[in-house]
Design a protein around this motif. Structure first.
Motif, mmCIF file in Angstrom:
data_model
loop_
_atom_site.group_PDB
_atom_site.id
_atom_site.type_symbol
_atom_site.label_atom_id
_atom_site.label_comp_id
_atom_site.label_asym_id
_atom_site.label_seq_id
_atom_site.Cartn_x
_atom_site.Cartn_y
_atom_site.Cartn_z
ATOM 1 N N PRO A 108 0.841 -1.206 0.000
ATOM 2 C CA PRO A 108 0.000 0.000 0.000
ATOM 3 C C PRO A 108 0.873 1.251 0.000
ATOM 4 C CG PRO A 108 0.040 -0.973 2.178
ATOM 5 C CD PRO A 108 0.770 -1.937 1.287
ATOM 6 N N GLU A 109 0.271 2.375 -0.368
ATOM 7 C CA GLU A 109 1.036 3.613 -0.512
ATOM 8 C C GLU A 109 1.691 4.029 0.793
ATOM 9 O OE1 GLU A 109 0.376 8.266 -1.928
ATOM 10 O OE2 GLU A 109 -1.298 6.826 -1.885
ATOM 11 N N ARG A 127 6.198 5.178 1.511
ATOM 12 C CA ARG A 127 6.672 6.534 1.781
ATOM 13 C C ARG A 127 7.972 6.470 2.583
ATOM 14 N NH1 ARG A 127 0.875 8.919 3.953
ATOM 15 N NH2 ARG A 127 -0.260 8.735 1.946
ATOM 16 N N PRO A 128 8.879 7.423 2.389
ATOM 17 C CA PRO A 128 10.107 7.476 3.190
ATOM 18 C C PRO A 128 9.769 7.544 4.673
ATOM 19 C CG PRO A 128 10.292 8.952 1.323
ATOM 20 C CD PRO A 128 8.866 8.481 1.345
ATOM 21 N N GLY A 129 10.482 6.756 5.469
ATOM 22 C CA GLY A 129 10.248 6.714 6.902
ATOM 23 C C GLY A 129 9.522 5.470 7.351
ATOM 24 N N ALA A 130 8.900 4.728 6.420
ATOM 25 C CA ALA A 130 8.215 3.494 6.798
ATOM 26 C C ALA A 130 9.222 2.493 7.342
ATOM 27 C CB ALA A 130 7.475 2.919 5.601
ATOM 28 N N HIS A 131 8.836 1.764 8.389
ATOM 29 C CA HIS A 131 9.780 0.850 9.033
ATOM 30 C C HIS A 131 9.811 -0.492 8.299
ATOM 31 C CE1 HIS A 131 11.966 -1.281 12.207
ATOM 32 N NE2 HIS A 131 12.296 -0.051 12.663
ATOM 33 N N TRP A 132 11.000 -1.068 8.284
ATOM 34 C CA TRP A 132 11.208 -2.351 7.568
ATOM 35 C C TRP A 132 10.340 -3.454 8.168
ATOM 36 C CZ3 TRP A 132 13.415 -6.798 9.792
ATOM 37 C CH2 TRP A 132 13.680 -7.839 8.901
ATOM 38 N N ALA A 133 10.187 -3.456 9.482
ATOM 39 C CA ALA A 133 9.391 -4.512 10.125
ATOM 40 C C ALA A 133 7.943 -4.463 9.681
ATOM 41 C CB ALA A 133 9.497 -4.384 11.650
ATOM 42 N N ASP A 134 7.393 -3.241 9.484
ATOM 43 C CA ASP A 134 6.014 -3.122 9.016
ATOM 44 C C ASP A 134 5.855 -3.716 7.611
ATOM 45 O OD1 ASP A 134 5.432 -1.861 11.393
ATOM 46 O OD2 ASP A 134 5.728 0.163 10.569
ATOM 47 N N LEU A 135 6.846 -3.460 6.756
ATOM 48 C CA LEU A 135 6.788 -4.025 5.397
ATOM 49 C C LEU A 135 6.796 -5.545 5.443
ATOM 50 C CD1 LEU A 135 7.716 -1.023 4.698
ATOM 51 C CD2 LEU A 135 8.881 -2.045 2.741
ATOM 52 N N LYS A 136 7.656 -6.131 6.278
ATOM 53 C CA LYS A 136 7.741 -7.581 6.334
ATOM 54 C C LYS A 136 6.459 -8.196 6.915
ATOM 55 C CE LYS A 136 11.610 -7.761 4.385
ATOM 56 N NZ LYS A 136 11.653 -8.255 2.992
#
Length: 856
Positions: free
Chosen positions: A317-318, A322-331
């Motif tokens: 999702p958008e 965005r810059p600043g999003a944490h890697w753990a949230d993506l995983k």
């Protein structure tokens, strides 16, 4: 050097003023010196004009020489003394030479046009005067003195007087020019004096103008540059300073160039800043549109940048891009969506975290749970963080798999090819060595496939091979391998402990399956298969050895009548080795001339005479004796030696026939392979030319195999041979598929009825019917018919009654060398007379079966 220090403090304007003063003093001095020089020039000019010019001297000298010459000429007219005459002539010649020198000197310094005209008149009169003396002096020698004196007074003296007058006129003109030169010198002096003073005044004005120019072009530019530089130093970039001309290279020009360079450097700095911004935008655009997913994280594992491909790859999702999003949230999002590797998502997350902590470069190929393959490159960055690329290579992997499949499978049938066969065979052998059992390799070859392809075409042949492959797939068991090695050659790898029983069963199933009728593109096709079987470990322990032994067994199956199977036996290898040795001996036989032609007569039944001798090849082996053509001719055709051997047979047969009685032809058999040689026609022509044999006495025998493909090129070659006058005969008529159509496609001169019909004529009524039909067909088409294999008087009488034109067989004679032709002729006459009714006895050097003609 004490005075140099104060000068350093003097302004540029003062230095230029001092320079102007010094320059002015120099100019005045130069002007005064020039005036003095002009006065000296005037005095010199007056001295030159007060003296006779060199031209005056030249004219005066010529005038004196003219007067003296006239005087000597007068003395010459009045003197008779020979001694005086010689002296007078010498003086006259000397004066003439002096006048000639004067003429040349004056010619080089002639002045005005009037002077040149007077001088030319003088030259003319002088020449006329000399010509008159030339005509007068001979009169003195002949005693005509009175006539000579008269001509001298009336012609010579007036002429020389006119010449002297022209010299006086030249002197007058020269004096006038001298006076003019003196007046000109006076005028030149006056003008030069005035110009000198004018130059001084002009120089002074120029120096004044120079000072004004220097003030404008030196002092003012320096002041302007200084002020502009001061403003740039203070940060004011709005300078509108205009540089001087580009060709100015003095200190002012260098100053302006330095200022322009400084200002240009500022502009380049601003341009570089703009370009850097533009490149940053381009890089961002390239990263956003590259086909590989790209993402960058900082040391705190927060997203710095990711492109749209990365977001699309994992359906992010958008908010997570965005810059600043944490890697753990993506995983966590990817795990929830099922886009991770392995069955345990928590373990997958721990392994990724450990990789980031180790800060090491990782290149891996991962399989996502949705079936996609991702090429992942994890690259740590200095100072923490990392850059990663994610490339979806699913389609590429599928393409590689297809390429790998194509490299190991046949392109036509999709069966395993030779490479995969070797791999499967080696795998089966390794398994056999570990777990016991046996491995069978079955080599298959389609019977009569070449005939189908030649008659129906390659597309039908390819379609037939596909159907054969489909039937083979249905025949073999799961775990067995069926492969195509090329052409119509197939191979099966069968694993099993109960051998050779299982191999026998599958071989029979293959033969039965492949022998069933085919319908290919509307054509009914009948073929069969021959199978050769080798079994490991008895017949070999590697794939190559098993394949080789299976091929030898296949060769035996074909030799035993086709449509059957044979197992490999050690004796087969011995036979193949013997065949190899025979091949080597055959190659040597060509070079060592171990071949000889035997001849067998053909009887013209109507005339009761020998009409032809058929050439039959024999090989005299140095150790094995005479070898049957049935043994070495097929080998020669296979290894390509049939062409040179056949060429030799044609040439030698023509040479032998040239010495036979008139009217007896020679028949030479041609192999189908020879018709593929482009030099066949040339070989026939050369043989006829070398031997002197008429073309009508040469007969070439071919079988229907030559015409089987019905090639236009083959028919064209037969037509060309026939045009030469050579006769063409069809051999073994009645044993093929479509001999009647061949009689229609080419006008044969002779039909040879196969000996099988003649041999069965006494017992089988159908054979008699066939002989009668062929002879009737030949008579209606105007084609001769020859009955082969006549061995008894009864058979000879039978073929005579059925209308055969010729007969051939052991009754007349067995094949013998050319030296025995007279004996064969005598025996033939005895057979015709009825004295001989039994076949000729077999010769000691003629083994049974050699009576059959060779394929050459």
């Amino acid at each position: 050097m004490f005075y140099m220090k104060p000068l350093k403090d003097v302004s540029v304007r003062t230095k230029l003023s001092l320079g102007y003063g010094l320059a002015l003093l120099c100019i005045v001095a130069v002007g005064l010196f020039g005036v003095a020089q002009l006065r000296s020039l005037n005095e010199v000019t007056r001295q030159i004009t007060g003296v006779w010019l060199p031209q005056v001297q030249v004219v005066e000298e010529m005038k004196r020489n003219l007067a003296e010459h006239q005087l000597y000429a007068t003395l010459r007219m009045r003197t008779d003394d020979t001694r005086q005459l010689q002296g007078i002539d010498a003086e006259m010649a000397r004066e003439s030479d002096e006048i000639l020198k004067g003429r040349r000197a004056y010619r080089r310094s002639a002045g005005s046009r009037a002077e040149q005209d007077l001088f030319d008149q003088f030259v003319y009169l002088w020449t006329a005067y000399q010509d008159s003396l030339t005509s007068i002096f001979p009169l003195l020698e002949t005693g005509e003195r009175i006539k000579a004196l008269k001509e001298f007074e009336t012609v010579s003296l007036p002429t020389v007087t006119g010449a002297a007058q022209r010299l006086d006129d030249l002197l007058a003109l020269t004096n006038q020019r001298s006076t003019a030169v003196a007046a000109m010198a006076d005028r030149t002096y006056t003008i030069a004096q005035r110009l000198t003073w004018a130059a001084i005044v002009f120089a002074a004005a120029c120096l004044g103008g120079l000072v004004v120019w220097i003030r404008h072009n030196v002092s003012k530019p320096i002041l302007t540059v200084s002020e502009a530089m001061h403003r740039l130093t203070l940060g004011d970039h709005r300078s509108t300073l205009v540089a001087p001309k580009r060709d100015r290279r003095d200190e002012i020009g260098m100053l302006f160039s330095a200022f322009a360079g400084y200002r240009a450097s500022l502009e380049r700095s601003e341009a570089l800043a703009r370009e850097a911004e533009l490149e940053r935008q381009h890089l961002a655009a390239a990263a956003a549109n590259m086909p590989v997913g790209l993402c960058m994280f900082d040391a705190e594992r927060r997203l710095v940048f990711c492109n749209q491909t990365y977001a699309d790859l994992y359906h992010l999702p958008e908010i997570l891009t965005r810059p600043g999003a944490h890697w753990a949230d993506l995983k966590r999002f990817r795990i929830a969506a099922g886009l991770y590797v392995g069955p345990e998502p928590e373990k997958y997350l721990e392994e990724l975290s450990a990789t980031i902590d180790r800060a090491e470069r990782v290149v891996s190929l991962v399989e996502l749970r949705d079936g996609r393959t991702i090429d992942l490159i994890h690259q740590p960055l200095p100072g923490g963080g990392w850059l990663a690329t994610h490339h979806d290579v699913t389609d590429l992997r599928r393409s590689e798999a297809r390429i790998s499949h194509m490299a190991r499978h046949d392109g036509l049938t999709d069966l395993p090819n030779r490479i995969l066969f070797h791999e499967r065979a080696e795998e089966a052998l390794i398994e056999m060595s570990r777990h016991g059992g046996k491995v069978a390799v079955l080599c298959l070859d389609l019977d009569h496939f070449k005939t189908v392809k030649d008659t129906l075409g390659h597309p039908i042949g390819d379609a037939l091979l596909k159907e054969v492959a489909a039937r083979l797939r249905r025949v073999v068991r799961e775990g067995d391998t069926v492969a195509r090695l090329g052409g119509d050659e197939f191979v099966i790898v069968q694993k099993g402990a109960d051998q050779p029983v299982e191999a026998t069963a599958i071989a029979q199933r293959v033969i039965d399956a492949l022998s069933a009728p085919y319908i290919v593109d509307g054509h009914g096709v009948m073929i069969s298969a021959s199978v050769g079987i080798s079994i490991a470990p008895d017949d070999g322990e590697n794939a190559d050895q098993l394949l080789k032994n299976g091929d030898m067994a296949l060769y035996r199956a074909k030799a035993d009548g086709r449509s059957t199977y044979r197992f490999f036996e050690p004796e087969m290898d011995a036979r193949m080795q013997a065949r190899r040795f025979l091949e080597l001996d055959l190659r040597e036989a060509v070079g060592r001339e171990q071949f000889e032609i035997y001849y067998q007569p053909l009887l013209n039944i109507g005339r009761g005479e020998v009409s032809c001798f058929e050439a039959l090849l024999r090989w005299h082996h140095p150790k094995r004796g005479i070898i049957s053509p049935a043994e070495f001719i097929p080998l020669a055709e296979e290894i390509g030696l049939i062409v040179p051997i056949g060429d030799w047979v044609i040439k030698q047969a023509c040479l032998d026939a040239a010495s036979w009685p008139k009217g007896i032809k020679v028949a030479v058999n041609l192999s189908p392979t020879q018709f593929r040689n482009t030099r066949l026609l040339s070989t026939i022509v050369e043989a006829l030319d070398a031997s002197g044999l008429p073309a009508g006495q040469l007969e070439l025998e071919i079988t229907e195999t030559v015409l089987l493909a019905n090639s236009p090129a083959t028919l064209a070659l037969l037509q060309q041979i026939h045009i030469l006058g050579v006769h063409i005969a069809m051999d073994d008529f009645g044993t093929g598929y479509s001999s009647l159509s061949y009689l229609r496609s080419f006008p044969f001169d002779k039909i040879k009825i196969d000996q099988s019909f003649v041999r069965d004529a006494d017992d089988v009524d159908s054979s008699v019917a066939i002989i009668r039909a062929v002879t009737s067909l030949g008579n209606s088409l105007g084609i001769q018919t020859t009955a082969e294999g006549v061995e008894t008087a009864e058979q000879l009488e039978r073929v005579r009654r059925e209308g055969c034109t010729e007969a051939q067989g052991f009754l007349l004679s067995r094949p013998l060398p050319a030296r025995d032709i007279p004996a064969m002729l005598e025996r033939t006459r005895a057979v015709v007379a009825g004295d001989i009714v039994e076949p000729a006895p077999e010769m000691t050097d003629e083994r049974k079966g050699l009576g059959r003609r060779s394929a050459v």
